[in-house]
Design a protein around this motif. Structure first.
Motif, PDB file in Angstrom:
ATOM      1  N   ASP A  82       4.083   3.929  -6.131  1.00 54.28           N
ATOM      2  CA  ASP A  82       3.720   2.539  -5.871  1.00 54.28           C
ATOM      3  C   ASP A  82       2.780   2.046  -6.975  1.00 54.28           C
ATOM      4  OD1 ASP A  82       1.103   3.406  -5.264  1.00 54.28           O
ATOM      5  OD2 ASP A  82       1.469   3.393  -3.121  1.00 54.28           O
ATOM      6  N   ARG A  83       2.401   0.788  -6.902  1.00 54.78           N
ATOM      7  CA  ARG A  83       1.596   0.170  -7.956  1.00 54.78           C
ATOM      8  C   ARG A  83       0.244   0.859  -8.131  1.00 54.78           C
ATOM      9  NH1 ARG A  83       1.174  -6.197  -8.432  1.00 54.78           N
ATOM     10  NH2 ARG A  83       3.350  -5.756  -8.818  1.00 54.78           N
ATOM     11  N   ARG A  84      -0.404   1.213  -7.054  1.00 55.00           N
ATOM     12  CA  ARG A  84      -1.707   1.882  -7.134  1.00 55.00           C
ATOM     13  C   ARG A  84      -1.586   3.244  -7.819  1.00 55.00           C
ATOM     14  NH1 ARG A  84      -3.876   5.885  -4.616  1.00 55.00           N
ATOM     15  NH2 ARG A  84      -2.141   6.018  -3.149  1.00 55.00           N
ATOM     16  N   GLU A  85      -0.567   4.002  -7.453  1.00 55.22           N
ATOM     17  CA  GLU A  85      -0.356   5.318  -8.056  1.00 55.22           C
ATOM     18  C   GLU A  85      -0.057   5.190  -9.546  1.00 55.22           C
ATOM     19  OE1 GLU A  85       1.563   7.485  -4.114  1.00 55.22           O
ATOM     20  OE2 GLU A  85       2.848   6.343  -5.479  1.00 55.22           O
ATOM     21  N   LEU A  86       0.807   4.246  -9.907  1.00 52.18           N
ATOM     22  CA  LEU A  86       1.120   4.052 -11.322  1.00 52.18           C
ATOM     23  C   LEU A  86      -0.109   3.606 -12.111  1.00 52.18           C
ATOM     24  CD1 LEU A  86       4.663   2.453 -11.413  1.00 52.18           C
ATOM     25  CD2 LEU A  86       3.949   4.659 -12.324  1.00 52.18           C
ATOM     26  N   SER A  87      -0.972   2.825 -11.514  1.00 51.62           N
ATOM     27  CA  SER A  87      -2.189   2.392 -12.188  1.00 51.62           C
ATOM     28  C   SER A  87      -3.078   3.586 -12.522  1.00 51.62           C
ATOM     29  CB  SER A  87      -2.946   1.408 -11.297  1.00 51.62           C
ATOM     30  OG  SER A  87      -4.171   1.061 -11.871  1.00 51.62           O
ATOM     31  N   SER A 136      -3.621   4.985 -16.382  1.00 49.89           N
ATOM     32  CA  SER A 136      -4.987   5.020 -16.892  1.00 49.89           C
ATOM     33  C   SER A 136      -5.250   6.336 -17.642  1.00 49.89           C
ATOM     34  CB  SER A 136      -5.968   4.854 -15.736  1.00 49.89           C
ATOM     35  OG  SER A 136      -7.284   5.030 -16.170  1.00 49.89           O
ATOM     36  N   CYS A 191      13.007   8.532 -10.399  1.00 52.02           N
ATOM     37  CA  CYS A 191      12.904   8.313  -8.957  1.00 52.02           C
ATOM     38  C   CYS A 191      14.119   8.964  -8.314  1.00 52.02           C
ATOM     39  CB  CYS A 191      12.849   6.827  -8.643  1.00 52.02           C
ATOM     40  SG  CYS A 191      11.426   6.002  -9.355  1.00 52.02           S
TER      41      CYS A 191
END
Length: 114
Positions: A21-26, A30, A48
């Motif tokens: 998800d977006r949080r994990e990819l962020s 980083s 995926c």
């Protein structure tokens, strides 16, 4: 009446494939950005699949991945759904929190300065 399921979901309301998800990819990007800035990494790939998602890190595009960051939701209640796997297939770190698991990669940035 004909009912259709949304794309990406099967009848059991489970996703047809696992993805970050977006949080994990962020969090992953980083760490990736810091390693690119340090000159350690140059390329990445995302896969995926049905039972797992993989973020592969490469030194050069034509090589095998240096590290694989894997997300396996089936292991969520057991060992943790996140894992960092080395080039040789050895699991370097596994756990429930992605930031904690990725710390094993950040140790590569710490160097002795003369």
């Amino acid at each position: 009446m004909n009912m259709q399921t949304p794309s990406g979901y099967s009848q059991g309301s489970a996703p047809a494939q696992v993805a970050f998800d977006r949080r994990e990819l962020s969090v992953i990007l980083s760490v990736y950005g810091r390693m690119v800035a340090a000159g350690e990494w140059r390329d990445y790939g995302i896969s995926c699949l049905r039972d797992m998602a993989v973020f592969s890190v490469f030194r050069r595009t034509a090589e095998h991945p240096l590290y694989r960051i894997e997300k396996r939701p089936r292991l969520r209640s057991k060992q943790g759904q996140y894992a960092v796997v080395g080039m040789d297939g050895q699991i370097l770190k596994r756990g429930h929190d992605l930031k904690t698991v990725l710390r094993v990669l950040e140790r590569k940035l710490i160097r002795v300065v003369d």
